[in-house]
Structures are given as structure tokens and as C-alpha cells.
Design an enzyme around this catalytic site. Structure first.
Site, PDB file in Angstrom:
ATOM      1  N   TYR A 154     -43.021 -23.567 -17.029  1.00  0.00           N
ATOM      2  CA  TYR A 154     -41.662 -24.108 -16.908  1.00  0.00           C
ATOM      3  C   TYR A 154     -40.805 -23.677 -18.096  1.00  0.00           C
ATOM      4  CZ  TYR A 154     -37.987 -27.714 -17.044  1.00  0.00           C
ATOM      5  OH  TYR A 154     -36.783 -28.387 -17.113  1.00  0.00           O
ATOM      6  N   LYS A 158     -37.468 -21.323 -18.021  1.00  0.00           N
ATOM      7  CA  LYS A 158     -36.159 -21.743 -18.542  1.00  0.00           C
ATOM      8  C   LYS A 158     -35.650 -20.776 -19.604  1.00  0.00           C
ATOM      9  CE  LYS A 158     -35.315 -25.445 -16.110  1.00  0.00           C
ATOM     10  NZ  LYS A 158     -34.194 -25.466 -15.149  1.00  0.00           N
TER      11      LYS A 158
END
Length: 260
Positions: A154, A158
Site C-alpha cells: 500500500y 501511494k
């Protein structure tokens, strides 16, 4: 001089805009007068509305290119335009990098990086044809700018989103502005999954210089600003929405006098 943001008659698409941070973003745009279309795989558990004006919900799996294209085409067919996109949909459950499968990592990157790119491509194709162009706001995370143990894929996705923001801002200028919000911990209806009970939420809040976690409307107002004429000369930027960030760990461990 008072500066007010008026987005009346502007059409905004908010992905994942029916709960959590996304609902806060949708409400902020509604409060600014915009027509808000919010997509998600399932509808909101509670109405997302401001002063009697509600979102228009449209189902969509943002990872599906055909579904994304149909969503954007449907918005243009109904409203004749698409002025702003907020790429908010995303997230990841806790999983240690050494234990998670290739399929797990693939799905996380797909949702948090490739899906926003698909959505941005579809929105840009419309905005480039409009006299006034449009803008895209990507909701990123502090996880992309510091270690993200338990959500490594994740965090990497990002970080990729912020890099993508800068590249698209150059490729799609001058018609389309592209910016990102680098968001810290947010207190939502799902906070207990990440931080435990209310004591845990409060404890995390105390580690933030401003003394609390963000609220969804804090993120929403920043998204509205980046979409508005007030930010007409802002593109390729990352706006930090993290309450001052994280107090360096060495300050808690140090035995030196820190009062001066």
C-alpha cells in the site's frame, strides 16, 4: 477580503465517495454547490447529503477498465460534462510483507495505483475536450513517504501515486491540473480496525502535533480547494494533510532536556 469557493453546476466524481474519507470529500463538494457523483462497489450505509442535496450514487469497480469507461460516459451523458475527479478509493488490510501472497500484493497495487490511473485516463479524455478543462485530485497517504510496516505494498502504491501525479500534471497541462493530498491518520467509522478502541484512537491523536487525527471533512475541504479557482495555478503539487506529521521517535527516547 473573504474568499468563498463556489462550485455550483460543476460536476465532480468522487471514487469511494460513500463512506469514510470519501463521504467527507463528497459532502465538502456538495457544500460548495457542486453536483457530486460518488462511485463505489456498494451504496452508502447512510445518506450522504448536505442541506438537502445528496450525492448521485453509481456502482463501479474502479479496477475494471470497462466499468470505469462506462461510468465516465454515463456521467457525461447525464450532465454533459465532468469538471473534477477525486481519486479516493483505496486501502489495504494489515499483512506482513513476508507472509502476503503475490496475488495479495498485486490486488493492493491494482486498487491503489493502477485503478486511479485508469480513472484519471477516462476523466482526462473528457476534460481535454472541454473549454475549461478540469482537475484531478489524488488522495495519497503519508504511508508513501515513510516506512509502512504491515501495509508495505500500500505504501509503495501511494508513493507511486504521488510520482504519477507529477507526471500527469506535465503530460496533461494546460487543460487539466493534477494534484495529490498526502493524508495522515483519519478518524472514520472504521478507525477501530486500525487503532483499536477509543483510547487507542485518542492515543494516536496525541502523537500528532495538532493533537488529533484528521476528520473526513478536513480532507474534503483540502480537495475542494485544489479543485477550485483558488488553486488555478497549482498543479503537480502534493498538499500535506497530516496535522504536522509525526513527532520524531528519538525525542521520546532521548534523556536530554527538551524544554529549551
Amino acid at each position: 477580503m473573504a474568499l468563498e469557493i463556489d462550485l455550483a453546476e460543476r460536476v465532480v466524481l468522487v471514487t469511494g465517495g460513500v463512506r469514510g474519507v470519501g463521504a467527507g470529500v463528497s459532502k465538502a463538494f456538495l457544500a460548495a454547490g457542486a453536483i457530486v457523483v460518488a462511485c463505489a462497489r456498494r451504496p452508502a450505509d447512510a445518506p450522504v447529503a448536505v442541506d438537502g442535496r445528496a450525492i448521485e450514487y453509481m456502482p463501479c469497480d474502479v479496477r475494471d477498465a470497462d466499468a470505469v469507461r462506462a461510468l465516465v460516459e454515463g456521467i457525461v451523458e447525464r450532465h454533459g460534462r465532468l469538471d473534477h475527479l477525486v481519486n479516493n478509493a483505496g486501502g489495504a488490510p494489515f499483512a506482513l510483507a513476508a507472509d502476503a501472497s503475490k496475488n495479495f500484493h498485486t490486488k493492493i497495487v491494482e486498487l491503489n495505483l493502477l485503478a486511479p490511473l485508469l480513472m484519471a485516463q477516462a476523466a482526462n479524455a473528457v476534460m481535454q475536450r472541454q473549454d475549461e478543462g478540469g482537475s484531478i485530485v489524488n488522495v495519497s497517504s503519508v504511508s508513501g513517504h515513510r516506512p509502512s510496516p504491515g501495509t508495505a505494498a500500500y505504501g509503495a502504491a501511494k508513493a507511486g501515486m504521488d510520482s504519477l501525479t507529477g507526471s500527469l500534471a506535465v503530460e496533461w497541462a494546460p487543460k487539466v491540473r493534477v494534484n495529490s493530498l498526502v493524508v495522515g491518520p483519519v478518524n472514520t467509522e472504521l478507525s477501530q480496525l486500525h487503532y483499536g478502541d477509543q483510547d487507542g484512537v485518542d492515543a494516536v491523536g496525541r502523537t500528532i502535533p495538532l493533537g488529533r487525527m484528521a476528520r473526513p471533512d478536513d480532507v474534503g475541504r483540502c480537495a475542494v480547494f485544489l479543485a477550485s479557482p483558488l488553486a488555478a495555478y497549482v498543479s503537480g503539487a502534493t498538499l500535506l494533510v497530516h496535522g504536522g506529521g509525526e513527532r520524531p521517535a528519538f525525542l521520546a527516547a532521548s534523556t536530554a532536556d527538551q524544554q529549551s
